[in-house]
Design a protein around this motif. Sequence first.
Motif, PDB file in Angstrom:
ATOM      1  N   SER A 174       2.864 -11.068   5.468  1.00 45.47           N
ATOM      2  CA  SER A 174       2.996 -10.264   4.251  1.00 45.47           C
ATOM      3  C   SER A 174       2.233 -10.906   3.103  1.00 45.47           C
ATOM      4  O   SER A 174       1.924 -12.093   3.124  1.00 45.47           O
ATOM      5  CB  SER A 174       4.472 -10.111   3.850  1.00 45.47           C
ATOM      6  OG  SER A 174       5.224  -9.488   4.870  1.00 45.47           O
ATOM      7  N   TRP A 176       1.983 -10.283  -1.484  1.00 43.99           N
ATOM      8  CA  TRP A 176       2.578  -9.601  -2.628  1.00 43.99           C
ATOM      9  C   TRP A 176       1.541  -9.428  -3.723  1.00 43.99           C
ATOM     10  O   TRP A 176       0.719 -10.302  -3.954  1.00 43.99           O
ATOM     11  CB  TRP A 176       3.760 -10.406  -3.176  1.00 43.99           C
ATOM     12  CG  TRP A 176       4.894 -10.529  -2.211  1.00 43.99           C
ATOM     13  CD1 TRP A 176       5.081 -11.500  -1.278  1.00 43.99           C
ATOM     14  CD2 TRP A 176       5.992  -9.631  -2.057  1.00 43.99           C
ATOM     15  NE1 TRP A 176       6.217 -11.272  -0.559  1.00 43.99           N
ATOM     16  CE2 TRP A 176       6.808 -10.140  -1.016  1.00 43.99           C
ATOM     17  CE3 TRP A 176       6.376  -8.458  -2.701  1.00 43.99           C
ATOM     18  CZ2 TRP A 176       7.982  -9.505  -0.610  1.00 43.99           C
ATOM     19  CZ3 TRP A 176       7.541  -7.834  -2.296  1.00 43.99           C
ATOM     20  CH2 TRP A 176       8.331  -8.353  -1.262  1.00 43.99           C
ATOM     21  N   TYR A 188       3.697   4.894  -7.619  1.00 45.22           N
ATOM     22  CA  TYR A 188       4.918   5.471  -7.069  1.00 45.22           C
ATOM     23  C   TYR A 188       4.856   6.996  -7.083  1.00 45.22           C
ATOM     24  O   TYR A 188       5.253   7.672  -6.116  1.00 45.22           O
ATOM     25  CB  TYR A 188       6.120   4.973  -7.867  1.00 45.22           C
ATOM     26  CG  TYR A 188       7.448   5.443  -7.324  1.00 45.22           C
ATOM     27  CD1 TYR A 188       7.861   5.094  -6.041  1.00 45.22           C
ATOM     28  CD2 TYR A 188       8.298   6.238  -8.098  1.00 45.22           C
ATOM     29  CE1 TYR A 188       9.080   5.520  -5.543  1.00 45.22           C
ATOM     30  CE2 TYR A 188       9.518   6.665  -7.605  1.00 45.22           C
ATOM     31  CZ  TYR A 188       9.906   6.303  -6.328  1.00 45.22           C
ATOM     32  OH  TYR A 188      11.109   6.739  -5.832  1.00 45.22           O
ATOM     33  N   LYS A 191       2.689   8.178  -4.278  1.00 42.24           N
ATOM     34  CA  LYS A 191       3.386   8.071  -3.000  1.00 42.24           C
ATOM     35  C   LYS A 191       4.363   9.221  -2.804  1.00 42.24           C
ATOM     36  O   LYS A 191       4.400   9.877  -1.749  1.00 42.24           O
ATOM     37  CB  LYS A 191       4.123   6.725  -2.937  1.00 42.24           C
ATOM     38  CG  LYS A 191       5.007   6.507  -1.710  1.00 42.24           C
ATOM     39  CD  LYS A 191       5.675   5.150  -1.799  1.00 42.24           C
ATOM     40  CE  LYS A 191       6.549   4.872  -0.595  1.00 42.24           C
ATOM     41  NZ  LYS A 191       7.698   5.768  -0.501  1.00 42.24           N
ATOM     42  N   ILE A 196       4.414  10.300   1.270  1.00 46.29           N
ATOM     43  CA  ILE A 196       4.027   9.160   2.112  1.00 46.29           C
ATOM     44  C   ILE A 196       5.248   8.263   2.288  1.00 46.29           C
ATOM     45  O   ILE A 196       5.856   7.831   1.307  1.00 46.29           O
ATOM     46  CB  ILE A 196       2.869   8.376   1.482  1.00 46.29           C
ATOM     47  CG1 ILE A 196       1.696   9.328   1.180  1.00 46.29           C
ATOM     48  CG2 ILE A 196       2.412   7.257   2.406  1.00 46.29           C
ATOM     49  CD1 ILE A 196       0.551   8.666   0.421  1.00 46.29           C
ATOM     50  N   PRO A 197       5.636   7.945   3.517  1.00 45.94           N
ATOM     51  CA  PRO A 197       6.922   7.264   3.736  1.00 45.94           C
ATOM     52  C   PRO A 197       6.948   5.781   3.375  1.00 45.94           C
ATOM     53  O   PRO A 197       8.005   5.263   3.018  1.00 45.94           O
ATOM     54  CB  PRO A 197       7.171   7.452   5.240  1.00 45.94           C
ATOM     55  CG  PRO A 197       5.801   7.644   5.829  1.00 45.94           C
ATOM     56  CD  PRO A 197       4.998   8.359   4.784  1.00 45.94           C
ATOM     57  N   THR A 198       5.840   5.065   3.486  1.00 46.60           N
ATOM     58  CA  THR A 198       5.854   3.613   3.253  1.00 46.60           C
ATOM     59  C   THR A 198       4.763   3.205   2.269  1.00 46.60           C
ATOM     60  O   THR A 198       3.778   3.918   2.064  1.00 46.60           O
ATOM     61  CB  THR A 198       5.634   2.838   4.566  1.00 46.60           C
ATOM     62  OG1 THR A 198       4.310   3.092   5.058  1.00 46.60           O
ATOM     63  CG2 THR A 198       6.661   3.240   5.621  1.00 46.60           C
ATOM     64  N   TRP A 199       4.947   2.012   1.683  1.00 46.70           N
ATOM     65  CA  TRP A 199       3.937   1.490   0.758  1.00 46.70           C
ATOM     66  C   TRP A 199       2.659   1.116   1.511  1.00 46.70           C
ATOM     67  O   TRP A 199       1.562   1.276   0.979  1.00 46.70           O
ATOM     68  CB  TRP A 199       4.487   0.268   0.020  1.00 46.70           C
ATOM     69  CG  TRP A 199       5.508   0.614  -1.016  1.00 46.70           C
ATOM     70  CD1 TRP A 199       6.840   0.344  -0.995  1.00 46.70           C
ATOM     71  CD2 TRP A 199       5.267   1.337  -2.238  1.00 46.70           C
ATOM     72  NE1 TRP A 199       7.450   0.838  -2.115  1.00 46.70           N
ATOM     73  CE2 TRP A 199       6.512   1.446  -2.907  1.00 46.70           C
ATOM     74  CE3 TRP A 199       4.136   1.883  -2.831  1.00 46.70           C
ATOM     75  CZ2 TRP A 199       6.653   2.086  -4.133  1.00 46.70           C
ATOM     76  CZ3 TRP A 199       4.264   2.525  -4.051  1.00 46.70           C
ATOM     77  CH2 TRP A 199       5.514   2.628  -4.690  1.00 46.70           C
ATOM     78  N   GLN A 200       2.800   0.616   2.731  1.00 49.46           N
ATOM     79  CA  GLN A 200       1.611   0.264   3.495  1.00 49.46           C
ATOM     80  C   GLN A 200       0.725   1.482   3.716  1.00 49.46           C
ATOM     81  O   GLN A 200      -0.489   1.436   3.506  1.00 49.46           O
ATOM     82  CB  GLN A 200       2.007  -0.347   4.841  1.00 49.46           C
ATOM     83  CG  GLN A 200       0.800  -0.675   5.734  1.00 49.46           C
ATOM     84  CD  GLN A 200       1.204  -1.307   7.046  1.00 49.46           C
ATOM     85  OE1 GLN A 200       2.282  -1.876   7.163  1.00 49.46           O
ATOM     86  NE2 GLN A 200       0.351  -1.186   8.050  1.00 49.46           N
ATOM     87  N   ARG A 201       1.328   2.605   4.122  1.00 45.53           N
ATOM     88  CA  ARG A 201       0.542   3.815   4.357  1.00 45.53           C
ATOM     89  C   ARG A 201      -0.005   4.377   3.049  1.00 45.53           C
ATOM     90  O   ARG A 201      -1.077   4.996   3.036  1.00 45.53           O
ATOM     91  CB  ARG A 201       1.399   4.844   5.093  1.00 45.53           C
ATOM     92  CG  ARG A 201       1.712   4.421   6.534  1.00 45.53           C
ATOM     93  CD  ARG A 201       2.574   5.429   7.254  1.00 45.53           C
ATOM     94  NE  ARG A 201       1.928   6.722   7.385  1.00 45.53           N
ATOM     95  CZ  ARG A 201       2.475   7.767   7.985  1.00 45.53           C
ATOM     96  NH1 ARG A 201       3.697   7.652   8.510  1.00 45.53           N
ATOM     97  NH2 ARG A 201       1.835   8.911   8.070  1.00 45.53           N
ATOM     98  N   THR A 202       0.708   4.148   1.936  1.00 42.44           N
ATOM     99  CA  THR A 202       0.197   4.584   0.625  1.00 42.44           C
ATOM    100  C   THR A 202      -1.095   3.849   0.286  1.00 42.44           C
ATOM    101  O   THR A 202      -2.094   4.457  -0.110  1.00 42.44           O
ATOM    102  CB  THR A 202       1.248   4.327  -0.463  1.00 42.44           C
ATOM    103  OG1 THR A 202       2.455   5.038  -0.151  1.00 42.44           O
ATOM    104  CG2 THR A 202       0.733   4.772  -1.824  1.00 42.44           C
ATOM    105  N   GLU A 204      -3.083   2.246   2.378  1.00 43.41           N
ATOM    106  CA  GLU A 204      -4.112   2.601   3.365  1.00 43.41           C
ATOM    107  C   GLU A 204      -4.762   3.936   3.017  1.00 43.41           C
ATOM    108  O   GLU A 204      -5.984   4.091   3.134  1.00 43.41           O
ATOM    109  CB  GLU A 204      -3.490   2.663   4.760  1.00 43.41           C
ATOM    110  CG  GLU A 204      -3.130   1.300   5.333  1.00 43.41           C
ATOM    111  CD  GLU A 204      -2.394   1.405   6.651  1.00 43.41           C
ATOM    112  OE1 GLU A 204      -1.926   2.532   6.990  1.00 43.41           O
ATOM    113  OE2 GLU A 204      -2.281   0.388   7.356  1.00 43.41           O
TER     114      GLU A 204
END
Length: 226
Positions: A174, A176, A188, A191, A196-202, A204
């Motif tokens: 990880s 930060w 936010y 997203k 979009i369900p997760t921050w990682q996919r946001t 990406e």
Amino acid sequence: MPDLAFRVGDVRAMAYAACPTIAAILHISNSPPDEEIQSISLNCQVQIQPLGRQYTAMEEARLLELFGERERWGQTMKPLHWTNVVLKVPPFRGETKIDLALPCSLEFDVAANKYFYGLEAGSIALAVMFSGTVFYTNEDGMIQIAQIPWSREARFELPAGAWKDAIAAHYPESAWIQLPHDVFDRLYRYKVSRGIPTWQRTIERLLNESEGAEVSEQVALSGGHR
């Protein structure tokens, strides 16, 4: 009057610390050796010495933001401040040792963290500059006070992997990023509005959109030919 010398050894990442920490053993010796040191209030300023090290092409790319192009490193690659540590050294005669805990973080606005993150392997040259106050007993048994001059220092090598090991012990796989509230609010809303369900996919998705826009711009500038 005390004449102190310092040496750092046994450097390692602390696996069970409350926060990412590199532990080192600070050896302190005094001359004359029979003089009784009551205590030392010791200030330790730790600096990274980046010059004189060999860097790979990958490390050069990662350090671009920090030092610029390699041909400019002779002017831009200066010592980097890492951290300040204050130690209370208990009574001793002759020689003692004490833990020197060096806190690590993933705050990438800090130049030292950018440097640690940019390295793949090898070692990092560090210098610790000391100052502070020594309380000691003279021949008559009276408590005396002396200052430690800034000329006192210790140099040692830190394995490049030690910083990564300390970070990985707390934040495995990880990283930060610290954002101001207004930027986080925009991210936010992006997203949520797109489901979009997760921050990682946001992140990406934003990167994919940015890279796609760059390709489209290059195609437009080339007259539509790829």
